[in-house]
Design a protein around this motif. Sequence first.
Motif, PDB file in Angstrom:
ATOM      1  N   GLY A 298       0.801  -1.214   0.000  1.00  0.00           N
ATOM      2  CA  GLY A 298       0.000   0.000   0.000  1.00  0.00           C
ATOM      3  C   GLY A 298       0.832   1.261   0.000  1.00  0.00           C
ATOM      4  O   GLY A 298       0.304   2.360  -0.171  1.00  0.00           O
ATOM      5  N   ASN A 299       2.158   1.101   0.185  1.00  0.00           N
ATOM      6  CA  ASN A 299       3.041   2.276   0.215  1.00  0.00           C
ATOM      7  C   ASN A 299       4.029   2.273  -0.946  1.00  0.00           C
ATOM      8  O   ASN A 299       5.067   2.936  -0.881  1.00  0.00           O
ATOM      9  N   SER A 305      -0.732   6.597  -0.013  1.00  0.00           N
ATOM     10  CA  SER A 305      -1.000   5.411   0.793  1.00  0.00           C
ATOM     11  C   SER A 305      -2.318   4.782   0.353  1.00  0.00           C
ATOM     12  O   SER A 305      -3.372   5.409   0.459  1.00  0.00           O
ATOM     13  N   LYS A 307      -5.185   2.586   1.100  1.00  0.00           N
ATOM     14  CA  LYS A 307      -5.732   2.206   2.401  1.00  0.00           C
ATOM     15  C   LYS A 307      -6.697   1.034   2.366  1.00  0.00           C
ATOM     16  O   LYS A 307      -6.843   0.312   3.364  1.00  0.00           O
ATOM     17  N   ALA A 325      -7.222   5.515  -1.832  1.00  0.00           N
ATOM     18  CA  ALA A 325      -5.889   5.978  -1.442  1.00  0.00           C
ATOM     19  C   ALA A 325      -5.945   7.409  -0.925  1.00  0.00           C
ATOM     20  O   ALA A 325      -6.854   8.178  -1.260  1.00  0.00           O
ATOM     21  N   ARG A 327      -3.386  10.923  -0.063  1.00  0.00           N
ATOM     22  CA  ARG A 327      -2.105  11.643  -0.104  1.00  0.00           C
ATOM     23  C   ARG A 327      -2.320  12.932   0.672  1.00  0.00           C
ATOM     24  O   ARG A 327      -2.909  13.886   0.177  1.00  0.00           O
TER      25      ARG A 327
END
Length: 378
Positions: A298-299, A305, A307, A325, A327
């Motif tokens: 996920g990173n 990210s 999620k 996601a 940011r």
Amino acid sequence: MYDNEDVCRRIRENQRKRQKKEKLIRICIVAIILIMLAAVIIAEAFILMGRKNSNKKNKSIHSKGQIEKQTSEKETETEEPETEELIFENVEYPKLSKDYKEIDSPNVLSPYVALVDINDHSIIAGKSYDARIFPASMTKVMTLIVAVENIENLDETFTMTAEIIDPLVRESASRAGFEPGEAVTAKDMLYGLILPSGADASVGLATMISGSEENFVNLMNKKCEEIGLKNTHFTNTSGLYNEQHYTTPVEMAMIMEYAMTNDVCREVLSMYQYTTTATEQHPEGILLSSTMFSRMYGNEVNTVSIKAGKTGYTTEAGNCLVSYAERGSDKYIAVTSGAANRWNVVFDDFEVYGNYIPNAPGYVKDGTVNNSDDVTGE
């Protein structure tokens, strides 16, 4: 003998007595009526109070929608006040951003893509974003929504049957692993629905809530109308292929957006692993793993990210993925669909988040793609 004066006096006395008696009777009747009315009013007040308390309890279960977590820590003496969870009656239909980018990169292999900025409900990038697609097991995001909104007690159990399991085995549908005769909690079925994409959990939830999958699907299509979807229709709870079972990339993003406003849905869609409650059939429970987070951390995209999300696959739909996601304070949903390989949609997600959001941090694929076999209904 009585003279006329005595007769008249006796008659007047008798009349006064009758009048007093009649007056007393009227007073008694009025008093009885008032007592009866008071009793009815008091009874209705108690009934109304009971309904109010019951509705308040149900509202707490539905609108809060929080999965209870066991903890051994001592509770604090003061509790924070409860806050209402944000639930949209209608998710705003996304419109094309003025800076919309058509995705034409050879690195994005999915033929159907939508990248939606849910802060301003705009489509910022895409490829056939409004085309009709088969959602496969992305369907289960809607199944999750309807189940969570209709479950009153997450600890309630449902006994799996051979009538539910056997057809799924014949169709090679993905399953969480529940067995006929196993009493499974609603909470375990929610995780079994999303993490391993269990069709046994989807049909179990539908049967527990609505009595049949067909009745539950009616609730799913009603929810589509409530959200404001224009080109989505479901025929089953798991995503198995049906010509009349369809959506579009942008509307799948809207379904995911709605799900992420609910605490229970968000928690389930964000989980990597979960162990079900111990049963006679599974004394140690079943370890469930997310089909999405089993393929990513996920990173992978710098500053972004990922999620939550849900994968899907059928022969007709190809491989697909809907993900959420963040940011910083910016929130995005990406839908990639129709890819030939399960890893294509994962790396396509990285490409879309890394290279197509405003001021994108950039992403370059590193490593080889694992061409693992796909499972129908994932």
